[in-house]
Design an enzyme around this catalytic site. Structure first.
Site: not given
Ligand code: GTP
Ligand code: MG
Length: 149
Positions: A9, A49, A85, A91, A102, A112, A115, A126
Site C-alpha cells: 500500500k 474493495y 495471509r 488486519t 504487519r 497496515n 494487502h 483481484e
Molecule cells: P486487506 O488485505 O487490505 O484486504 O486487509 P484485511 O483483509 O486484513 O482487512 P479487510 O479486508 O477487512 O479491510 C481492508 C482494509 O481496510 C484493511 O487492510 C485496512 O487498511 C482497512 N480497514 C479495515 N478496517 C478498518 C477500520 O476499522 N478503520 C480503518 N481506518 N481502516 C480499516
Molecule cells: Mg481484505
C-alpha cells in the site's frame, strides 16, 4: 494452481518497505508472476474493495489506497492464499503476531502497509482486476525441486 494478489500500500512504498515485503514472499518459496509500481484510480480502488462499500471507513480507505503509488504483485503456488495471509498477519497491526509483516512493520489498521487476497476466488478476481494479461509471466523457477519433494 492457486494465485493471490498482494499489494504494498502507499504507506509501505513511502516508508521504503517494498523490498522487505517482496522478500518475505520470495523467501517463503512462492512464484512471482506479476509486479509493477502503479498509481491506482479511485474507480479501481472502489472496485477492489467493493465488499467494504457500506463500512464507515470506506471513503478513508479509498483516499489511503489512492494517496500514492502502490506495488502490485501476483504470486502463485499451492496454498498461496491462506499462507500469504499468515505471512501478512492480522488486519490490526497491534494484534498481528511478531514475525508477520504487519506485526513487525506497522502499528495501525488504517496504515497496515500490505494487502492480501482473502480467498482463492478473490485471488483470481483481484489478479485479473489489477493486471492485464500481457503483464503476467509464466516461468519455471529453477529452485522448484528444492521446494517440494
Ligand atoms: P486487506 O488485505 O487490505 O484486504 O486487509 P484485511 O483483509 O486484513 O482487512 P479487510 O479486508 O477487512 O479491510 C481492508 C482494509 O481496510 C484493511 O487492510 C485496512 O487498511 C482497512 N480497514 C479495515 N478496517 C478498518 C477500520 O476499522 N478503520 C480503518 N481506518 N481502516 C480499516
Ligand atoms: Mg481484505
Amino acid at each position: 494452481v492457486d494465485q493471490t494478489y498482494i499489494m504494498v500500500k502507499p504507506d509501505g512504498v513511502q516508508r521504503g518497505l517494498v523490498g522487505e515485503i517482496i522478500s518475505r514472499f520470495e523467501k517463503k518459496g512462492f512464484k512471482l508472476t506479476g509486479l509493477k509500481l502503479f498509481q491506482c484510480s479511485k474507480e479501481l480502488a472502489e472496485e477492489h474493495y467493493k465488499d467494504l462499500k457500506q463500512k464507515p471507513f470506506f471513503p478513508k480507505l479509498i483516499d489511503y489506497i489512492t494517496s500514492g503509488p502502490v506495488v502490485c504483485m501476483a504470486w502463485e503456488g499451492v496454498g498461496v492464499v491462506p499462507s500469504a495471509r499468515k505471512l501478512i498477519g492480522a488486519t490490526d497491526p497491534l494484534q498481528a503476531e511478531p514475525g508477520t509483516i504487519r506485526g513487525d512493520l506497522a502499528v495501525q489498521t488504517g496504515r497496515n502497509i500490505v494487502h492480501g487476497s482473502d480467498s482463492p476466488e478473490n485471488g483470481k478476481r483481484e489478479v485479473a482486476l489489477w493486471f492485464k494479461e500481457g503483464e503476467l509471466c509464466d516461468w519455471t523457477p529453477i529452485q522448484a525441486p528444492w521446494l517440494r519433494e
